[in-house]
Design an enzyme around this catalytic site. Structure first.
Site, PDB file in Angstrom:
ATOM      1  CB  CYS A   2       7.303  46.108  -1.257  1.00 55.78           C
ATOM      2  SG  CYS A   2       8.903  45.602  -0.665  1.00 55.78           S
ATOM      3  NE  ARG A  27       1.611  48.160   0.698  1.00 49.71           N
ATOM      4  CZ  ARG A  27       0.777  47.135   0.791  1.00 49.71           C
ATOM      5  NH1 ARG A  27      -0.510  47.357   0.971  1.00 49.71           N
ATOM      6  NH2 ARG A  27       1.195  45.892   0.686  1.00 49.71           N
ATOM      7  CD1 TRP A  75       9.925  48.959   5.376  1.00 48.31           C
ATOM      8  CD2 TRP A  75      10.377  46.771   5.476  1.00 48.31           C
ATOM      9  NE1 TRP A  75      10.171  48.632   6.699  1.00 48.31           N
ATOM     10  CE2 TRP A  75      10.448  47.297   6.786  1.00 48.31           C
ATOM     11  CE3 TRP A  75      10.623  45.406   5.304  1.00 48.31           C
ATOM     12  CZ2 TRP A  75      10.755  46.526   7.900  1.00 48.31           C
ATOM     13  CZ3 TRP A  75      10.936  44.641   6.411  1.00 48.31           C
ATOM     14  CH2 TRP A  75      10.992  45.197   7.694  1.00 48.31           C
ATOM     15  CG  ASN A 101       4.581  43.411  -1.591  1.00 42.37           C
ATOM     16  OD1 ASN A 101       5.379  43.138  -0.702  1.00 42.37           O
ATOM     17  ND2 ASN A 101       3.336  43.775  -1.358  1.00 42.37           N
ATOM     18  N   GLY A 102       7.166  40.940  -1.735  1.00 45.16           N
ATOM     19  CA  GLY A 102       7.206  39.576  -1.188  1.00 45.16           C
ATOM     20  C   GLY A 102       8.647  39.134  -1.025  1.00 45.16           C
ATOM     21  CD  GLU A 480      -2.386  48.965  20.895  1.00 45.30           C
ATOM     22  OE1 GLU A 480      -1.593  48.005  20.754  1.00 45.30           O
ATOM     23  OE2 GLU A 480      -2.639  49.769  19.984  1.00 45.30           O
ATOM     24  CE  LYS A 484      -0.613  52.410  18.361  1.00 47.44           C
ATOM     25  NZ  LYS A 484      -1.027  51.043  18.304  1.00 47.44           N
ATOM     26  CD  GLU A 487       3.066  51.227  16.693  1.00 49.32           C
ATOM     27  OE1 GLU A 487       3.482  50.502  15.781  1.00 49.32           O
ATOM     28  OE2 GLU A 487       1.884  51.183  17.089  1.00 49.32           O
ATOM     29  CG  HIS A 503       7.031  38.672  41.444  1.00 54.45           C
ATOM     30  ND1 HIS A 503       7.248  37.856  42.515  1.00 54.45           N
ATOM     31  CD2 HIS A 503       5.709  38.975  41.481  1.00 54.45           C
ATOM     32  CE1 HIS A 503       6.115  37.647  43.166  1.00 54.45           C
ATOM     33  NE2 HIS A 503       5.163  38.322  42.549  1.00 54.45           N
ATOM     34  CE  LYS A 602      -2.305  50.575   9.044  1.00 54.14           C
ATOM     35  NZ  LYS A 602      -2.475  50.817  10.496  1.00 54.14           N
TER      36      LYS A 602
HETATM   37  C1  AGP Z   1       0.314  48.575  15.538  1.00 50.97           C
HETATM   38  O1  AGP Z   1       0.312  49.931  15.770  1.00 50.97           O
HETATM   39  C2  AGP Z   1       1.369  48.055  14.724  1.00 50.97           C
HETATM   40  N1  AGP Z   1       1.737  48.888  13.677  1.00 50.97           N
HETATM   41  C3  AGP Z   1       1.421  46.566  14.502  1.00 50.97           C
HETATM   42  O2  AGP Z   1       1.706  46.014  15.748  1.00 50.97           O
HETATM   43  C4  AGP Z   1       0.203  45.841  13.900  1.00 50.97           C
HETATM   44  O3  AGP Z   1      -0.863  45.852  14.796  1.00 50.97           O
HETATM   45  C5  AGP Z   1       0.629  44.397  13.540  1.00 50.97           C
HETATM   46  O4  AGP Z   1       1.659  44.440  12.600  1.00 50.97           O
HETATM   47  C6  AGP Z   1      -0.520  43.566  13.013  1.00 50.97           C
HETATM   48  O5  AGP Z   1      -1.028  44.101  11.831  1.00 50.97           O
HETATM   49  P1  AGP Z   1      -2.387  43.590  11.226  1.00 50.97           P
HETATM   50  O6  AGP Z   1      -3.465  43.960  12.197  1.00 50.97           O
HETATM   51  O7  AGP Z   1      -2.524  44.296   9.922  1.00 50.97           O
HETATM   52  O8  AGP Z   1      -2.287  42.106  11.089  1.00 50.97           O
END
Ligand code: AGP
Length: 607
Positions: A2, A27, A75, A101-102, A480, A484, A487, A503, A602
């Site tokens: 949010c 966000r 959100w 927000n929260g 990582e 990528k 997501e 395994h 975000k």
């Molecule tokens: C990464 O592409 C993601 N969107 C997500 O995993 C992100 O790295 C994670 O939510 C942590 O966020 P932060 O670094 O703002 O704590």
């Protein structure tokens, strides 16, 4: 997650609120709304879906008169993303509108109490209890009603409130959710982050937990919970407004990938003085370091993978044991952390709820805490004993790129710094510094030397599953790389330690299964090459990622991604570049909403 904005001034509020909300779109959200004070009543407009629909509904805000208001992107957590559940929410008497927000953890009991007192609920949200509490406690002062209300709330909140009885004012309060005040001339603002403010003002106040703000067009006052006025420092936002714009790129993500040579340079340069790594912000001595028996790194998502990669570098250079733990696990694990632990938390946003909780857990257990953070003045930056900023500039795309690589580089710098405190041979030290200084150039080379990526994306974009394999730091990068891919392109992608394939996972390899094999670690290259042979024998299509000069790989794989000759200790930072680009172009092929992938936010400010 949010986002909230508030405005009070002399110009029409709704267009300003909508502009602010657009800046917060990154966000992540699924509905939006604004509430504007129109003489003695509050007009509310809400939509599900994108801000563009809210702009259309309100004639770009022009159809909504009034100069004071609040706005919100939601959100969904409690209740589906519907118009009823979208914010702002109104009190039953129509005098108050709030945005939040929260998460209010005790909302069910409050809802029951308020229902018993005759308050009527329009939504399924946790937020709506707040506006009814404010109405219940209001005795002529919004500030006092707000203090009494927040005394009843458990959970996290950044709240924005307007009231018909004090029509030129916007009120704000925060607890464990970000909120920043923007100080203008004849107009004032609040927002969840500075990106929504910088087109109007660069003067900001970072509100802290338990602080309340009352803004009119000409005044900004901040109070504590006893109503005492606080003398808050006004900070100046230094980055350029253009840093938060696409600047000719199709997507923020592509722009941010391309910015990495500059971002990494901005991370490294201020920490290299006269051939030495300096961390003025740490003030750590050799004695402090000697008291550390282990390092625990905790974070979420990509930041966690940066930690996984950093572990190898810290252990290799400093010979201090390093554990890496997901923040969402660490917080509930009764961790073995004490005053001899250095707890490193990593977070781009500095607002990730699980990471904040893990940091608090570590503090309570007496650990020395060090945060690696990008967003200035964020909660984690303030909570940690020591904070090292990554200086990556604003990162707007949900999928992190420059946030990740600058985190890696801070970990490298820390490893070299700690190793030097312990005593490093001058020649080794000089070599490490030279390797660090080469990274921005090598990242640029990693971007330039892979022109075939869009074509490879065309080949792999229809795959039902992709496997990323590697060993040691290659494995951390594989994790990582797979994240990528998942997501933003919505393809199923998994990373495996290459040695683990036999395994179990190898059962999934069949004709044409894409395997992305990371071979950037000379010392164990042969081992990963063996795994390539194994998967090829089962029909896999292998895309190998290795150093340009690695001749052996050319006969082993089907397709190739390259990185320049990078110091093997630091190669993760160049290795991830082609994988970011591969994910980007695959998502493009699949027609995905690259900067705002579905279901993601975000900054994950809820647990
Ligand atoms: C990464 O592409 C993601 N969107 C997500 O995993 C992100 O790295 C994670 O939510 C942590 O966020 P932060 O670094 O703002 O704590």
């Amino acid at each position: 997650m949010c986002g909230i904005v508030g405005f009070t001034g002399t110009q029409q509020a709704a267009p300003v609120l909508l502009e602010g909300l657009k800046k917060l779109e990154y966000r992540g959200y699924d509905s939006a709304g604004v509430a504007v004070m129109d003489k003695d009543r509050i007009a509310v407009s809400k939509v599900t879906g994108r801000i563009a629909s809210l702009c259309e509904k309100t004639g770009q805000g022009k159809a909504v008169p009034g100069t004071t208001g609040v706005g919100h992107t939601r959100w969904a957590t409690h209740g589906a993303p519907t118009e009823e559940n979208a914010h702002p929410h109104l009190s039953n008497d129509g005098k108050f509108a709030i945005v939040h927000n929260g998460i209010i953890e005790n909302y069910l009991e409050l809802r029951e109490e308020l229902t018993g007192r005759g308050y009527h609920f329009e939504s399924q949200t946790d937020t709506e209890v707040i506006v009814h509490l404010i109405e219940m406690y209001y005795r002529g002062s919004v500030r006092e009603a707000l203090i009494r209300t927040t005394n009843r709330l458990q959970g996290s909140y950044a709240l924005g409130v307007i009231c018909t009885e004090e029509p030129e004012k916007i009120f704000a309060v925060r607890e464990a959710s970000p909120l920043i005040l923007g100080i203008g001339v004849g107009e004032n603002f609040f927002a969840s982050d500075v990106t929504a403010l910088v087109s109007y003002t660069r003067n900001v106040i970072y509100l802290e937990d338990g602080e309340y703000a009352e803004l009119t067009p000409d005044s900004v006052r901040v109070f504590d919970c006893s109503g005492r006025i606080l003398d808050k420092e006004i900070s100046r936002v230094t980055w350029d407004v253009r840093a938060a714009e696409k600047g000719g790129y199709a997507h923020f993500m592509l722009k941010e990938i391309m910015e990495q040579p500059g971002a990494v340079k901005a991370t490294i340069e201020p920490r290299l003085k006269n051939g030495k790594v300096v961390f003025d912000e740490l003030g750590m001595t050799e004695k402090d370091l000697r008291s550390i028996r282990k390092i625990v790194i905790t974070a979420c998502g990509s930041a966690y993978y940066a930690g996984c990669s950093g572990k190898y570098v810290l252990e290799s250079l400093c010979r201090i044991p390093v554990e890496v733990e997901l923040a969402s696990e660490l917080r509930y694990s009764d961790p073995l952390i004490d005053s001899h632990t250095l707890l490193i938390v990593i977070s781009q946003s500095g607002e990730t709820a699980d990471t904040i909780a893990a940091l608090k857990e570590g503090r309570e257990r007496g650990a020395k805490t060090l945060a690696i953070v990008n967003v200035l003045g964020s909660s984690i930056a303030k909570l940690a004993g020591m904070t090292v900023y990554t200086w990556a500039g604003p990162e707007i795309a949900v999928a992190t790129t420059k946030g990740f690589t600058t985190q890696l580089v801070v970990l490298y710098l820390l490893a070299v710094y700690f190793a030097d405190l312990q005593g490093l041979a001058a020649s080794v030290y000089a070599q490490l510094i030279a390797s660090l200084q080469a990274l921005p150039r090598q990242i640029q080379q990693a971007i330039d030397m892979n022109p075939s990526i869009p074509e490879l994306a065309g080949k792999y974009h229809g795959s039902s599953s992709l496997f990323f394999i590697g060993r040691n730091t290659d494995y951390a990068v594989a994790l990582e790389g797979a994240l990528k891919m998942k997501e933003i392109s919505y393809l199923h992608a998994e990373a495996y330690a290459a040695g683990e394939l036999k395994h179990g996972t190898i059962a999934l390899i069949e004709e044409h299964t894409p395997v992305i094999a990371l071979c950037c670690n000379w010392t164990i290259m042969e081992k990963t090459m063996n795994n390539i042979v194994e998967v090829k024998a089962r029909g896999a299509e292998v895309l190998a990622l290795s150093f340009r000069g690695n001749q052996k790989i050319l006969s082993a794989a089907d397709d190739f991604l390259f990185i320049p000759d990078t110091d093997p200790l630091f190669s993760a930072v160049t290795e991830i570049i082609p994988l970011q680009l591969l994910a980007y172009y695959t998502a493009l092929e699949n027609g995905c909403d690259i900067d705002k992938p579905k279901n993601l936010a975000k900054s994950v400010t809820v647990e």
